[in-house]
Design a protein around this motif. Structure first.
Motif, short mmCIF file in Angstrom:
data_model
loop_
_atom_site.label_atom_id
_atom_site.label_comp_id
_atom_site.label_asym_id
_atom_site.label_seq_id
_atom_site.Cartn_x
_atom_site.Cartn_y
_atom_site.Cartn_z
N VAL A 160 41.65 -26.20 30.39
CA VAL A 160 41.43 -25.40 29.19
C VAL A 160 42.35 -24.20 29.27
O VAL A 160 42.34 -23.46 30.25
CB VAL A 160 39.95 -24.96 29.08
CG1 VAL A 160 39.75 -24.04 27.89
CG2 VAL A 160 39.05 -26.18 28.98
N HIS A 161 43.18 -24.02 28.24
CA HIS A 161 44.12 -22.90 28.18
C HIS A 161 43.64 -21.91 27.13
O HIS A 161 43.35 -22.31 26.00
CB HIS A 161 45.52 -23.40 27.82
CG HIS A 161 46.13 -24.26 28.89
ND1 HIS A 161 47.13 -23.81 29.70
CD2 HIS A 161 45.86 -25.53 29.28
CE1 HIS A 161 47.46 -24.77 30.54
NE2 HIS A 161 46.69 -25.83 30.30
N VAL A 162 43.56 -20.64 27.52
CA VAL A 162 43.15 -19.59 26.60
C VAL A 162 44.11 -18.41 26.72
O VAL A 162 44.80 -18.26 27.73
CB VAL A 162 41.70 -19.11 26.89
CG1 VAL A 162 40.71 -20.25 26.70
CG2 VAL A 162 41.58 -18.52 28.28
N GLY A 163 44.16 -17.59 25.68
CA GLY A 163 44.96 -16.37 25.72
C GLY A 163 44.11 -15.21 26.23
O GLY A 163 42.88 -15.24 26.14
N ARG A 164 44.76 -14.22 26.77
CA ARG A 164 44.06 -13.04 27.31
C ARG A 164 43.71 -12.11 26.14
O ARG A 164 44.24 -11.01 26.02
CB ARG A 164 44.92 -12.33 28.34
CG ARG A 164 44.17 -11.29 29.14
CD ARG A 164 44.95 -10.75 30.31
NE ARG A 164 45.26 -11.73 31.32
CZ ARG A 164 44.41 -12.16 32.25
NH1 ARG A 164 43.20 -11.68 32.30
NH2 ARG A 164 44.79 -13.06 33.12
N ALA A 166 40.11 -10.74 27.45
CA ALA A 166 41.00 -9.58 27.51
C ALA A 166 40.71 -8.70 28.72
O ALA A 166 41.59 -8.02 29.22
CB ALA A 166 40.88 -8.75 26.23
N ALA A 167 39.49 -8.69 29.18
CA ALA A 167 39.12 -7.82 30.29
C ALA A 167 38.25 -8.62 31.26
O ALA A 167 38.05 -9.82 31.10
CB ALA A 167 38.35 -6.61 29.76
N ASN A 168 37.71 -7.95 32.23
CA ASN A 168 36.86 -8.58 33.22
C ASN A 168 35.46 -8.77 32.63
O ASN A 168 34.49 -8.19 33.10
CB ASN A 168 36.84 -7.72 34.49
CG ASN A 168 36.31 -8.48 35.67
OD1 ASN A 168 36.17 -9.69 35.63
ND2 ASN A 168 36.01 -7.77 36.73
N ASP A 169 35.36 -9.57 31.60
CA ASP A 169 34.13 -9.78 30.85
C ASP A 169 33.18 -10.71 31.61
O ASP A 169 33.61 -11.73 32.13
CB ASP A 169 34.49 -10.40 29.49
CG ASP A 169 33.32 -10.52 28.58
OD1 ASP A 169 32.60 -11.54 28.71
OD2 ASP A 169 33.11 -9.62 27.75
N VAL A 193 44.24 -18.85 32.00
CA VAL A 193 44.28 -17.71 31.10
C VAL A 193 45.73 -17.22 31.05
O VAL A 193 46.30 -16.82 32.06
CB VAL A 193 43.34 -16.58 31.56
CG1 VAL A 193 43.38 -15.42 30.57
CG2 VAL A 193 41.91 -17.11 31.73
N HIS A 194 46.32 -17.28 29.85
CA HIS A 194 47.72 -16.89 29.65
C HIS A 194 47.80 -15.47 29.10
O HIS A 194 46.96 -15.06 28.28
CB HIS A 194 48.40 -17.82 28.63
CG HIS A 194 48.46 -19.24 29.08
ND1 HIS A 194 49.43 -19.69 29.94
CD2 HIS A 194 47.67 -20.31 28.80
CE1 HIS A 194 49.24 -20.98 30.17
NE2 HIS A 194 48.18 -21.38 29.49
N PRO A 195 48.83 -14.71 29.51
CA PRO A 195 49.04 -13.40 28.87
C PRO A 195 49.43 -13.61 27.40
O PRO A 195 50.01 -14.64 27.05
CB PRO A 195 50.20 -12.80 29.66
CG PRO A 195 50.86 -13.92 30.36
CD PRO A 195 49.85 -15.03 30.50
#
Length: 57
Positions: free
Chosen positions: A23-27, A32-35, A54-56
């Protein structure tokens, strides 16, 4: 969060037909954070057969 195995058909059938899942997701958003939700989701993946990438942005 709903359980994927609660429904007898659907995504689990698709995953079960394949040897791996990536599974590929964007940051962004949750990632975005340490959620805590993102960490919980990441713990589902073993890093070998099933990976969360997790991609930038």
């Amino acid at each position: 969060m709903p359980q994927a195995d609660a429904e007898p058909r659907g995504i689990c059938d698709v995953i079960d037909r394949h040897g791996t899942l990536s599974v590929h997701v964007g940051r962004t958003g949750t990632f975005a954070a340490n959620d805590p939700d993102a960490r919980a989701l990441g713990e589902v993946f073993d890093g070998e057969q099933h990976r969360l990438v997790v991609h930038p942005v």
